[in-house]
Scaffold this motif. Structure first.
Motif, PDB file in Angstrom:
ATOM      1  N   GLU A 211       0.911  -1.188   0.001  1.00 49.44           N
ATOM      2  CA  GLU A 211       0.102  -0.016   0.045  1.00 49.44           C
ATOM      3  C   GLU A 211       0.794   1.270   0.006  1.00 49.44           C
ATOM      4  O   GLU A 211       1.933   1.297   0.725  1.00 49.44           O
ATOM      5  CB  GLU A 211      -0.999   0.094   1.201  1.00 49.44           C
ATOM      6  N   GLU A 212       0.493   2.412  -0.793  1.00 52.45           N
ATOM      7  CA  GLU A 212       1.420   3.222  -1.022  1.00 52.45           C
ATOM      8  C   GLU A 212       0.649   4.140   0.298  1.00 52.45           C
ATOM      9  O   GLU A 212      -0.451   4.454   0.627  1.00 52.45           O
ATOM     10  CB  GLU A 212       1.066   4.286  -2.207  1.00 52.45           C
ATOM     11  N   VAL A 213       1.680   5.142   0.651  1.00 55.18           N
ATOM     12  CA  VAL A 213       1.413   5.772   1.936  1.00 55.18           C
ATOM     13  C   VAL A 213       2.122   7.317   1.582  1.00 55.18           C
ATOM     14  O   VAL A 213       3.126   7.266   1.258  1.00 55.18           O
ATOM     15  CB  VAL A 213       2.184   5.601   3.467  1.00 55.18           C
ATOM     16  N   ALA A 243       8.500  -0.386   3.927  1.00 55.44           N
ATOM     17  CA  ALA A 243       9.335  -0.877   2.881  1.00 55.44           C
ATOM     18  C   ALA A 243      10.668  -0.887   3.212  1.00 55.44           C
ATOM     19  O   ALA A 243      11.457  -1.846   2.571  1.00 55.44           O
ATOM     20  CB  ALA A 243       8.929  -0.387   1.357  1.00 55.44           C
ATOM     21  N   SER A 244      11.163  -0.022   3.825  1.00 54.19           N
ATOM     22  CA  SER A 244      12.557   0.125   4.171  1.00 54.19           C
ATOM     23  C   SER A 244      13.353  -0.735   4.798  1.00 54.19           C
ATOM     24  O   SER A 244      14.529  -0.918   5.053  1.00 54.19           O
ATOM     25  CB  SER A 244      12.946   1.647   4.980  1.00 54.19           C
ATOM     26  N   LEU A 245      12.352  -1.522   5.664  1.00 57.48           N
ATOM     27  CA  LEU A 245      12.850  -2.559   6.356  1.00 57.48           C
ATOM     28  C   LEU A 245      13.431  -3.779   5.468  1.00 57.48           C
ATOM     29  O   LEU A 245      14.080  -4.752   5.802  1.00 57.48           O
ATOM     30  CB  LEU A 245      11.676  -3.291   7.326  1.00 57.48           C
ATOM     31  N   PHE A 246      13.112  -3.766   4.351  1.00 58.04           N
ATOM     32  CA  PHE A 246      13.360  -4.802   3.176  1.00 58.04           C
ATOM     33  C   PHE A 246      14.166  -4.394   2.270  1.00 58.04           C
ATOM     34  O   PHE A 246      14.607  -5.345   1.269  1.00 58.04           O
ATOM     35  CB  PHE A 246      12.167  -5.395   2.596  1.00 58.04           C
ATOM     36  N   ASP A 249      15.041  -2.234  -2.976  1.00 60.73           N
ATOM     37  CA  ASP A 249      14.288  -3.214  -4.139  1.00 60.73           C
ATOM     38  C   ASP A 249      12.771  -3.175  -3.785  1.00 60.73           C
ATOM     39  O   ASP A 249      11.987  -3.211  -4.695  1.00 60.73           O
ATOM     40  CB  ASP A 249      14.820  -4.460  -4.399  1.00 60.73           C
ATOM     41  N   ALA A 250      12.619  -2.952  -2.591  1.00 60.55           N
ATOM     42  CA  ALA A 250      11.316  -3.223  -2.088  1.00 60.55           C
ATOM     43  C   ALA A 250      10.534  -1.860  -2.004  1.00 60.55           C
ATOM     44  O   ALA A 250       9.185  -1.694  -1.597  1.00 60.55           O
ATOM     45  CB  ALA A 250      11.195  -3.922  -0.640  1.00 60.55           C
ATOM     46  N   GLY A 251      11.393  -0.695  -2.062  1.00 60.02           N
ATOM     47  CA  GLY A 251      10.689   0.651  -1.998  1.00 60.02           C
ATOM     48  C   GLY A 251      10.120   1.393  -3.282  1.00 60.02           C
ATOM     49  O   GLY A 251      10.300   0.530  -4.363  1.00 60.02           O
ATOM     50  N   ILE A 252       9.225   2.318  -3.016  1.00 53.95           N
ATOM     51  CA  ILE A 252       8.262   2.867  -4.109  1.00 53.95           C
ATOM     52  C   ILE A 252       9.491   3.388  -5.091  1.00 53.95           C
ATOM     53  O   ILE A 252       9.050   2.988  -6.540  1.00 53.95           O
ATOM     54  CB  ILE A 252       7.500   3.857  -3.717  1.00 53.95           C
ATOM     55  N   ALA A 253      10.568   3.823  -4.950  1.00 51.16           N
ATOM     56  CA  ALA A 253      11.366   4.588  -5.919  1.00 51.16           C
ATOM     57  C   ALA A 253      12.074   3.514  -6.838  1.00 51.16           C
ATOM     58  O   ALA A 253      11.946   3.608  -7.988  1.00 51.16           O
ATOM     59  CB  ALA A 253      12.555   5.506  -5.271  1.00 51.16           C
ATOM     60  N   HIS A 258      11.381  -0.158 -11.933  1.00 48.23           N
ATOM     61  CA  HIS A 258      11.098  -1.517 -12.445  1.00 48.23           C
ATOM     62  C   HIS A 258       9.820  -1.489 -13.198  1.00 48.23           C
ATOM     63  O   HIS A 258       9.719  -2.159 -14.213  1.00 48.23           O
ATOM     64  CB  HIS A 258      10.779  -2.597 -11.044  1.00 48.23           C
ATOM     65  N   PHE A 259       8.786  -0.619 -12.917  1.00 44.72           N
ATOM     66  CA  PHE A 259       7.652  -0.559 -13.593  1.00 44.72           C
ATOM     67  C   PHE A 259       7.977  -0.171 -15.072  1.00 44.72           C
ATOM     68  O   PHE A 259       7.488  -0.466 -16.119  1.00 44.72           O
ATOM     69  CB  PHE A 259       6.508   0.378 -12.850  1.00 44.72           C
ATOM     70  N   GLU A 260       8.694   0.861 -15.372  1.00 45.09           N
ATOM     71  CA  GLU A 260       9.189   1.458 -16.377  1.00 45.09           C
ATOM     72  C   GLU A 260       9.825   0.532 -17.362  1.00 45.09           C
ATOM     73  O   GLU A 260       9.674   0.459 -18.550  1.00 45.09           O
ATOM     74  CB  GLU A 260      10.057   2.817 -16.403  1.00 45.09           C
TER      75      GLU A 260
END
Length: 420
Positions: A211-213, A243-246, A249-253, A258-260
């Protein structure tokens, strides 16, 4: 070399999946065992399916009659067609399938050239071929084939470590953070997905949602991501984890990058046409959502359906584990959009799809191919108690060969260390 043994009940689907690759020139038939060749060397799904009929009709009580096996050398290995055929023959002989009909297909649609073997575990007498200790025996054969053909070797330790990756999260087992980490740290390395929706569809297979915050911190806009575990009903079953805990690669940036990248890859991915054809055939040959999902899952494709509170379908996502790509239905074709499936499953209006320029129309034809040898089918009776059984969300048939990639990465690291 890694072997994956898929077990299912849909022979037609298993053959179709491979034959479509042949017809789209991203695959080839390397070997036929106990199956007559044709005069012109051309085959159809219907023809191959007919060759297995005596065995499947004789079945007494076996539920999962189909064996769909893949043999995957290391990407660095150079294996000729003749060697692939020889390895397949030796593997099947030692696994107890030497006298069974089987087809060996080579796949070339991804960087990792490999072979698939389609067969049945039911003998002509209707009895099941024993498959006790299949996996240990398969591993031993792979080790011998590695030595015989001078292939890169995969150790037991590496296989065990790889098997720990990508297990569905169980919130009752505890250590939820580690369970989430074992999934979200690695998924982008293996799968192409171009939106947050397709990422969440993939995560849902592992009981996770992202989920985005969004907000502000010290007057600056903040855009982050949290991960939450889901229970069997799809309800949230844990507190959110940043996400920073993982790792990055798990973060939104990083995910947006990866989406692009995935959008560009998916534009030229040859798996699109095969997947489109497979989905369209499933529409033609099934009558319900359950049947539709089951047919696809036996071919290594998961279907994730998103519904609103009123039950209306607003999202259809197909996850192809062979090409490791995630597609929205509308990405494949406008006739495979969420509205089409909503109209079918909620309103009873089954879509009629055009197939005039579609490989499905060719593979779905029951043609009578002339054979080189006399071939007679012996009529047998079906068992009245034949039960297809239930299928799981992550079945053996869709097994993804993460072992191979993990092994390849370790080989690269070893080479770098030697150079230093």
């Amino acid at each position: 070399m890694i072997a994956k043994i898929g077990k299912g009940s849909n022979m037609y689907g298993a053959i179709l999946y491979n034959q479509q690759k042949v017809e789209t020139e991203s695959g080839a038939v390397l070997l036929l065992n106990k199956i007559p060749d044709t005069m012109n060397g051309r085959y159809s799904v219907a023809y191959f399916n007919k060759c297995f009929e005596p065995y499947l009709s004789a079945n007494i009580k076996t539920e999962k009659t189909i064996r769909h096996i893949s043999l995957n050398p290391d990407p660095k290995d150079k294996v000729s067609d003749e060697q692939f055929a020889e390895m397949a023959q030796e593997y099947m002989e030692r696994m107890g399938y030497g006298n069974q009909p089987y087809i060996v297909f080579k796949h070339t649609d991804i960087d990792r050239t490999h072979i698939h073997i389609v067969s049945t575990c039911v003998g002509i007498d209707g009895k099941k071929i024993p498959d006790d200790y299949d996996h240990p025996r398969s591993m031993a054969i792979c080790r011998d084939l590695e030595t015989k053909y001078n292939l890169h070797k995969a150790t037991k330790q590496e296989q065990k470590q790889a098997n720990k990756i990508f297990k569905p999260v169980n919130h009752k087992n505890g250590d939820i953070k580690s369970q989430i980490a074992s999934v979200v740290r690695h998924l982008p390395n293996y799968y192409s997905f171009s939106t947050m929706g397709s990422y969440n569809a993939l995560l849902s297979l592992f009981n996770i949602i992202a989920e985005e915050v969004k907000g502000e911190r010290n007057g600056q806009p903040v855009n982050g991501l949290v991960y939450v575990v889901l229970d069997k009903k799809g309800s949230k079953a844990s507190n959110p984890f940043k996400a920073s805990l993982f790792g990055k690669d798990a973060g939104i940036a990083q995910l947006q990058k990866h989406f692009e990248q995935s959008k560009e890859k998916l534009k030229t991915n040859p798996a699109r046409s095969v997947l489109k054809n497979t989905v369209e055939l499933a529409i033609h040959t099934t009558n319900s959502e359950t049947e539709f999902k089951k047919q696809l899952v036996e071919q290594g494709i998961n279907t994730v359906v998103r519904r609103n509170d009123n039950g209306r379908i607003y999202g259809m996502t197909f996850i192809d584990h062979e090409s490791r790509s995630v597609w929205n239905g509308s990405q494949l074709d406008r006739n495979l959009s969420a509205n089409v499936f909503n109209d079918w499953w909620n309103n009873g209006n089954k879509p009629e799809l055009k197939t005039q320029d579609n490989p499905v129309s060719k593979t779905n034809t029951m043609d009578n191919q002339p054979t080189k040898d006399f071939f007679e089918f012996i009529p047998q009776k079906h068992s009245p108690n034949f039960d297809l059984g239930l299928f799981s969300l992550l079945p053996d048939a869709q097994g993804v060969d993460y072992e191979e990639e993990q092994f390849a990465k370790r080989m690269k690291k070893k080479k770098k260390r030697r150079r230093l």
